[in-house]
Design an enzyme around this catalytic site. Sequence first.
Site, PDB file in Angstrom:
ATOM      1  N   THR A 167       0.810  -1.214   0.000  1.00 11.50           N
ATOM      2  CA  THR A 167       0.000   0.000   0.000  1.00 11.50           C
ATOM      3  C   THR A 167       0.844   1.265   0.000  1.00 11.50           C
ATOM      4  O   THR A 167       1.957   1.255   0.512  1.00 11.50           O
ATOM      5  CB  THR A 167      -0.848  -0.068   1.282  1.00 11.50           C
ATOM      6  OG1 THR A 167      -1.737  -1.162   1.139  1.00 11.50           O
ATOM      7  CG2 THR A 167      -1.632   1.183   1.552  1.00 11.50           C
ATOM      8  N   ARG A 227     -14.108  -7.759   0.117  1.00  9.00           N
ATOM      9  CA  ARG A 227     -13.361  -7.352   1.320  1.00  9.00           C
ATOM     10  C   ARG A 227     -12.795  -5.926   1.181  1.00  9.00           C
ATOM     11  O   ARG A 227     -12.241  -5.571   0.148  1.00  9.00           O
ATOM     12  CB  ARG A 227     -12.225  -8.345   1.554  1.00  9.00           C
ATOM     13  CG  ARG A 227     -11.352  -8.047   2.772  1.00  9.00           C
ATOM     14  CD  ARG A 227     -10.075  -7.330   2.404  1.00  9.00           C
ATOM     15  NE  ARG A 227      -9.185  -7.205   3.565  1.00  9.00           N
ATOM     16  CZ  ARG A 227      -8.120  -6.390   3.572  1.00  9.00           C
ATOM     17  NH1 ARG A 227      -7.846  -5.640   2.541  1.00  9.00           N
ATOM     18  NH2 ARG A 227      -7.356  -6.322   4.638  1.00  9.00           N
ATOM     19  N   GLY A 263     -10.269  -3.136   3.217  1.00 11.12           N
ATOM     20  CA  GLY A 263      -9.287  -3.022   4.292  1.00 11.12           C
ATOM     21  C   GLY A 263      -9.414  -1.710   5.049  1.00 11.12           C
ATOM     22  O   GLY A 263     -10.413  -0.993   4.948  1.00 11.12           O
ATOM     23  N   ASP A 264      -8.387  -1.402   5.800  1.00  9.09           N
ATOM     24  CA  ASP A 264      -8.386  -0.193   6.636  1.00  9.09           C
ATOM     25  C   ASP A 264      -8.090   1.077   5.841  1.00  9.09           C
ATOM     26  O   ASP A 264      -8.488   2.169   6.244  1.00  9.09           O
ATOM     27  CB  ASP A 264      -7.317  -0.328   7.726  1.00  9.09           C
ATOM     28  CG  ASP A 264      -5.924  -0.494   7.119  1.00  9.09           C
ATOM     29  OD1 ASP A 264      -5.752  -1.356   6.236  1.00  9.09           O
ATOM     30  OD2 ASP A 264      -5.015   0.248   7.524  1.00  9.09           O
ATOM     31  N   THR A 266      -0.260   1.168   7.040  1.00  8.81           N
ATOM     32  CA  THR A 266      -0.118   0.024   6.146  1.00  8.81           C
ATOM     33  C   THR A 266       0.108  -1.223   6.982  1.00  8.81           C
ATOM     34  O   THR A 266       0.814  -1.190   7.986  1.00  8.81           O
ATOM     35  CB  THR A 266       1.043   0.201   5.150  1.00  8.81           C
ATOM     36  OG1 THR A 266       1.182  -1.027   4.410  1.00  8.81           O
ATOM     37  CG2 THR A 266       2.359   0.526   5.831  1.00  8.81           C
ATOM     38  N   GLY A 267      -0.504  -2.326   6.556  1.00  5.52           N
ATOM     39  CA  GLY A 267      -0.351  -3.562   7.308  1.00  5.52           C
ATOM     40  C   GLY A 267      -1.600  -4.401   7.207  1.00  5.52           C
ATOM     41  O   GLY A 267      -2.436  -4.182   6.315  1.00  5.52           O
ATOM     42  N   GLY A 270      -4.889  -5.095   7.433  1.00  6.47           N
ATOM     43  CA  GLY A 270      -5.981  -4.136   7.592  1.00  6.47           C
ATOM     44  C   GLY A 270      -7.001  -4.463   8.669  1.00  6.47           C
ATOM     45  O   GLY A 270      -7.489  -3.564   9.368  1.00  6.47           O
TER      46      GLY A 270
HETATM   47  N1  ASP Z   1      -3.718  -2.242   4.888  1.00 11.38           N
HETATM   48  C1  ASP Z   1      -3.973  -2.764   3.574  1.00 11.38           C
HETATM   49  C2  ASP Z   1      -5.202  -3.615   3.607  1.00 11.38           C
HETATM   50  O1  ASP Z   1      -5.410  -4.345   4.560  1.00 11.38           O
HETATM   51  C3  ASP Z   1      -2.849  -3.591   3.048  1.00 11.38           C
HETATM   52  C4  ASP Z   1      -1.530  -2.913   3.053  1.00 11.38           C
HETATM   53  O2  ASP Z   1      -1.251  -2.065   3.889  1.00 11.38           O
HETATM   54  O3  ASP Z   1      -0.715  -3.236   2.168  1.00 11.38           O
HETATM   55  O4  ASP Z   1      -5.948  -3.603   2.650  1.00 11.38           O
END
Ligand code: ASP
Length: 315
Positions: free
Chosen positions: A182, A210, A212-213, A233-234, A236
């Site tokens: 991300t 789905r 994400g965050d 990022t992480g 989510g």
């Molecule tokens: N946070 C993002 C998600 O869960 C993924 C990412 O940070 O790469 O969609």
Amino acid sequence: MSNFTIVIHGGAGTILKEDMTSELELAYFDGLQQALNISYAVLAEGGTAVNAVKAALVLLEDNVLFNAGRGSVFTKKGVQEMDAAIMDGTDLSAGAVAGVRNVRNPIELATEVMRNSNHVFLSGKGANDFAIKQGVKLEPDEFFFSQFRYDQWKAIRDSDNYSLDHTNHHLEELMRDKKFGTVGAVACDMHGNLAGGTSTGGMTNKKYGRIGDSPMIGSGTYANNKTCAISCTGHGEMFIRSVAAYDVSCLMEYKGLSLQEAMDIVVNEKLLKMQGEGGMIGVDAQGNAAMIFNSAGMYRGTRNSKGINEVSIYK
Ligand code: ASP
């Protein structure tokens, strides 16, 4: 007039030096530096934090190395569904989109939602209809394709996994390094205004629409002139459950913590406790930057009016 600062990330995860070639490393550094430079130019000319954030993210979305816009990961169905959000700390206005397809720069669409709709969060087909109405640039499926993401997806598409299966070594190799790609940016402009934005293809093999965050205001993205601007990022799901970005702002507003202290608690205590792998970037109204992650690495960089200009990947 205050100090101005831009901070960006290109995702966090198991990013290890031993898995990286020097060419690839250079390409990442180059992509990050270009994004810093373009938004620094916006800020140096007196531009707004929102425009600086947008400029950086458009460039990162167009860069196939990152999991956002072009180069986004594949869903269970083998298509790309992208999420993005932007927030203006001046008046808490915000725009977000989820599950959009064929939109070249989802962050542009999120900005259109913020500026030119009565809503904050649009999803799926409706968001795509709005993109057409606003004249936001669309591209065919091929534009978003990257062999690397395709191979990542092929390796897990027959499973129910949407993340790393640690028992499968081959898979681990494929997923490693790009697990979270991300992109995000936060900025403080010379008027002391803050903005934050995040854009992503989400997680490989995600299904059932789905989300994400990243596009959720308060979870993956937040900005408030009183406190900070944050982009996460992480994994989510954990960032959503912990309302991570807003939590940093709350710790600063209600507890008087500094940006660094607040981010450290959220990333290294709260998220870690729930196995929420990842990190975040932040900036406060004095232009102080912070980049914190609990994973092996995070593509990141910052540039400011005091002469700091740096990009890094590993711990
Ligand atoms: N946070 C993002 C998600 O869960 C993924 C990412 O940070 O790469 O969609």
